[in-house]
Design a protein around this motif. Structure first.
Motif, PDB file in Angstrom:
ATOM      1  N   GLU A  29       0.835  -1.202   0.000  1.00  0.00           N
ATOM      2  CA  GLU A  29       0.000   0.000   0.000  1.00  0.00           C
ATOM      3  C   GLU A  29       0.877   1.263   0.000  1.00  0.00           C
ATOM      4  O   GLU A  29       0.589   2.230  -0.710  1.00  0.00           O
ATOM      5  N   THR A  30       1.946   1.244   0.773  1.00  0.00           N
ATOM      6  CA  THR A  30       2.880   2.374   0.801  1.00  0.00           C
ATOM      7  C   THR A  30       3.522   2.562  -0.571  1.00  0.00           C
ATOM      8  O   THR A  30       3.642   3.694  -1.061  1.00  0.00           O
ATOM      9  N   ILE A  31       3.911   1.462  -1.205  1.00  0.00           N
ATOM     10  CA  ILE A  31       4.497   1.517  -2.548  1.00  0.00           C
ATOM     11  C   ILE A  31       3.486   2.115  -3.537  1.00  0.00           C
ATOM     12  O   ILE A  31       3.824   2.981  -4.343  1.00  0.00           O
ATOM     13  N   ARG A  32       2.248   1.643  -3.457  1.00  0.00           N
ATOM     14  CA  ARG A  32       1.202   2.139  -4.360  1.00  0.00           C
ATOM     15  C   ARG A  32       0.979   3.634  -4.162  1.00  0.00           C
ATOM     16  O   ARG A  32       0.912   4.402  -5.132  1.00  0.00           O
ATOM     17  N   LYS A  33       0.872   4.065  -2.918  1.00  0.00           N
ATOM     18  CA  LYS A  33       0.652   5.484  -2.625  1.00  0.00           C
ATOM     19  C   LYS A  33       1.837   6.341  -3.068  1.00  0.00           C
ATOM     20  O   LYS A  33       1.648   7.456  -3.567  1.00  0.00           O
ATOM     21  N   THR A  34       3.042   5.834  -2.902  1.00  0.00           N
ATOM     22  CA  THR A  34       4.226   6.563  -3.360  1.00  0.00           C
ATOM     23  C   THR A  34       4.179   6.707  -4.880  1.00  0.00           C
ATOM     24  O   THR A  34       4.459   7.778  -5.420  1.00  0.00           O
ATOM     25  N   GLY A  35       3.802   5.638  -5.557  1.00  0.00           N
ATOM     26  CA  GLY A  35       3.666   5.697  -7.014  1.00  0.00           C
ATOM     27  C   GLY A  35       2.651   6.733  -7.446  1.00  0.00           C
ATOM     28  O   GLY A  35       2.897   7.520  -8.377  1.00  0.00           O
ATOM     29  N   GLU A  36       1.506   6.755  -6.766  1.00  0.00           N
ATOM     30  CA  GLU A  36       0.466   7.740  -7.092  1.00  0.00           C
ATOM     31  C   GLU A  36       0.964   9.164  -6.835  1.00  0.00           C
ATOM     32  O   GLU A  36       0.728  10.064  -7.644  1.00  0.00           O
ATOM     33  N   LYS A  37       1.644   9.357  -5.723  1.00  0.00           N
ATOM     34  CA  LYS A  37       2.128  10.692  -5.358  1.00  0.00           C
ATOM     35  C   LYS A  37       3.072  11.254  -6.416  1.00  0.00           C
ATOM     36  O   LYS A  37       3.012  12.440  -6.745  1.00  0.00           O
ATOM     37  N   TYR A  38       3.931  10.398  -6.966  1.00  0.00           N
ATOM     38  CA  TYR A  38       4.945  10.869  -7.918  1.00  0.00           C
ATOM     39  C   TYR A  38       4.609  10.552  -9.377  1.00  0.00           C
ATOM     40  O   TYR A  38       5.390  10.857 -10.274  1.00  0.00           O
ATOM     41  N   GLY A  39       3.458   9.945  -9.616  1.00  0.00           N
ATOM     42  CA  GLY A  39       3.049   9.635 -10.986  1.00  0.00           C
ATOM     43  C   GLY A  39       3.915   8.581 -11.654  1.00  0.00           C
ATOM     44  O   GLY A  39       4.247   8.699 -12.828  1.00  0.00           O
ATOM     45  N   VAL A  40       4.285   7.567 -10.879  1.00  0.00           N
ATOM     46  CA  VAL A  40       5.124   6.487 -11.398  1.00  0.00           C
ATOM     47  C   VAL A  40       4.514   5.134 -11.050  1.00  0.00           C
ATOM     48  O   VAL A  40       3.655   5.035 -10.177  1.00  0.00           O
ATOM     49  N   THR A  41       4.972   4.116 -11.732  1.00  0.00           N
ATOM     50  CA  THR A  41       4.641   2.737 -11.394  1.00  0.00           C
ATOM     51  C   THR A  41       5.858   2.155 -10.700  1.00  0.00           C
ATOM     52  O   THR A  41       6.990   2.323 -11.171  1.00  0.00           O
ATOM     53  N   ILE A  42       5.633   1.486  -9.574  1.00  0.00           N
ATOM     54  CA  ILE A  42       6.729   0.913  -8.792  1.00  0.00           C
ATOM     55  C   ILE A  42       6.510  -0.590  -8.676  1.00  0.00           C
ATOM     56  O   ILE A  42       5.416  -1.035  -8.320  1.00  0.00           O
ATOM     57  N   VAL A  43       7.552  -1.341  -8.990  1.00  0.00           N
ATOM     58  CA  VAL A  43       7.495  -2.800  -8.896  1.00  0.00           C
ATOM     59  C   VAL A  43       8.723  -3.272  -8.131  1.00  0.00           C
ATOM     60  O   VAL A  43       9.845  -2.838  -8.421  1.00  0.00           O
ATOM     61  N   CYS A  44       8.513  -4.149  -7.154  1.00  0.00           N
ATOM     62  CA  CYS A  44       9.614  -4.769  -6.420  1.00  0.00           C
ATOM     63  C   CYS A  44       9.677  -6.234  -6.837  1.00  0.00           C
ATOM     64  O   CYS A  44       8.726  -6.986  -6.619  1.00  0.00           O
ATOM     65  N   LEU A  45      10.796  -6.622  -7.445  1.00  0.00           N
ATOM     66  CA  LEU A  45      10.984  -7.996  -7.889  1.00  0.00           C
ATOM     67  C   LEU A  45      11.938  -8.708  -6.938  1.00  0.00           C
ATOM     68  O   LEU A  45      13.050  -8.239  -6.685  1.00  0.00           O
ATOM     69  N   ASN A  46      11.515  -9.850  -6.437  1.00  0.00           N
ATOM     70  CA  ASN A  46      12.269 -10.644  -5.484  1.00  0.00           C
ATOM     71  C   ASN A  46      13.542 -11.187  -6.127  1.00  0.00           C
ATOM     72  O   ASN A  46      13.483 -11.964  -7.087  1.00  0.00           O
ATOM     73  N   ARG A  47      14.673 -10.807  -5.593  1.00  0.00           N
ATOM     74  CA  ARG A  47      15.967 -11.229  -6.133  1.00  0.00           C
ATOM     75  C   ARG A  47      16.087 -12.757  -6.233  1.00  0.00           C
ATOM     76  O   ARG A  47      16.753 -13.274  -7.137  1.00  0.00           O
ATOM     77  N   ASN A  48      15.457 -13.476  -5.324  1.00  0.00           N
ATOM     78  CA  ASN A  48      15.558 -14.942  -5.317  1.00  0.00           C
ATOM     79  C   ASN A  48      14.948 -15.592  -6.554  1.00  0.00           C
ATOM     80  O   ASN A  48      15.234 -16.757  -6.836  1.00  0.00           O
ATOM     81  N   MET A  49      14.091 -14.858  -7.270  1.00  0.00           N
ATOM     82  CA  MET A  49      13.426 -15.414  -8.452  1.00  0.00           C
ATOM     83  C   MET A  49      13.882 -14.749  -9.752  1.00  0.00           C
ATOM     84  O   MET A  49      13.314 -15.002 -10.805  1.00  0.00           O
ATOM     85  N   ILE A  50      14.890 -13.919  -9.664  1.00  0.00           N
ATOM     86  CA  ILE A  50      15.342 -13.156 -10.831  1.00  0.00           C
ATOM     87  C   ILE A  50      16.781 -13.548 -11.170  1.00  0.00           C
ATOM     88  O   ILE A  50      17.640 -13.631 -10.295  1.00  0.00           O
ATOM     89  N   ALA A  51      17.038 -13.722 -12.458  1.00  0.00           N
ATOM     90  CA  ALA A  51      18.348 -14.162 -12.948  1.00  0.00           C
ATOM     91  C   ALA A  51      19.248 -12.982 -13.298  1.00  0.00           C
ATOM     92  O   ALA A  51      20.012 -13.051 -14.251  1.00  0.00           O
ATOM     93  N   GLY A  52      19.147 -11.894 -12.571  1.00  0.00           N
ATOM     94  CA  GLY A  52      20.020 -10.750 -12.784  1.00  0.00           C
ATOM     95  C   GLY A  52      19.356  -9.593 -13.511  1.00  0.00           C
ATOM     96  O   GLY A  52      18.173  -9.629 -13.855  1.00  0.00           O
ATOM     97  N   PHE A  53      20.135  -8.549 -13.726  1.00  0.00           N
ATOM     98  CA  PHE A  53      19.614  -7.315 -14.312  1.00  0.00           C
ATOM     99  C   PHE A  53      19.041  -7.508 -15.709  1.00  0.00           C
ATOM    100  O   PHE A  53      18.052  -6.872 -16.063  1.00  0.00           O
ATOM    101  N   GLU A  54      19.651  -8.363 -16.507  1.00  0.00           N
ATOM    102  CA  GLU A  54      19.139  -8.574 -17.869  1.00  0.00           C
ATOM    103  C   GLU A  54      17.742  -9.189 -17.834  1.00  0.00           C
ATOM    104  O   GLU A  54      16.898  -8.869 -18.675  1.00  0.00           O
TER     105      GLU A  54
END
Length: 178
Positions: A29-54
């Motif tokens: 909810e805090t992430i969503r509200k921050t996104g609304e406040k600044y007009g951005v979309t915010i996504v947090c991706l769990n490092r344990n399921m991601i194969a790096g920056f690419e």
């Protein structure tokens, strides 16, 4: 270590962060509200399921393209990014790609980049600058191979050092397999 090339583009920022989440619903909810406040979309991706920056970049590029072309699978850009990261159309399979209760290492994605949004978010999170998030342990590689259904034959043909490329291919194929 991150290079500027790994972190920033005109369309998004990717920042490796560490955050402790006491209440997942409150955090989102805090992430969503921050996104609304600044007009951005915010996504947090769990490092344990991601194969790096690419892997993150591939998910972002395809999700943003689908959003711009009005071809999204999901109703929100946040979920679209998660679907592409997981390489699936099934929202029931994207849970492990988001943050969880407790200590989290996440790729913080901000679409489009806004320094004031980054500053606000980093008041609650610690930017990680001294670790190479492109390196995967043997255990993580096994988990990624299983989740993405990568066959021994694929690894034999491409070589085990190309695992991230195979995962990125799964993400990109989501756009084709509509």
């Amino acid at each position: 270590m991150l290079t500027q090339e790994q972190k920033y583009t005109d369309e998004y920022d990717i920042i490796p962060v560490r955050v402790t989440i006491k209440d997942r619903t409150e955090f989102l909810e805090t992430i969503r509200k921050t996104g609304e406040k600044y007009g951005v979309t915010i996504v947090c991706l769990n490092r344990n399921m991601i194969a790096g920056f690419e892997h993150v970049k591939t998910a972002l590029i395809h999700a943003i393209r689908a959003w711009k072309e009005d071809r999204m699978i999901a109703r929100s850009l946040e979920i679209e990014v998660l679907l592409y990261a997981a390489g699936t159309r099934q929202t029931g399979q994207i849970g492990p790609f988001g943050p969880e209760k407790g200590s989290n290492d996440c790729y913080l994605c901000i679409i489009p980049p806004k320094p004031e949004a980054v500053a606000s978010l980093l008041e609650r999170m610690e930017e990680v600058r001294d670790e190479d998030w492109n390196v995967m342990s043997g255990e993580k590689k096994g988990k990624m191979i299983e989740f993405f259904g990568i066959t021994p034959e694929e690894l034999e043909v491409t070589g085990p050092d190309r695992l991230t490329d195979l995962i990125r291919e799964r993400c990109a194929l989501l756009a084709v397999n509509r």
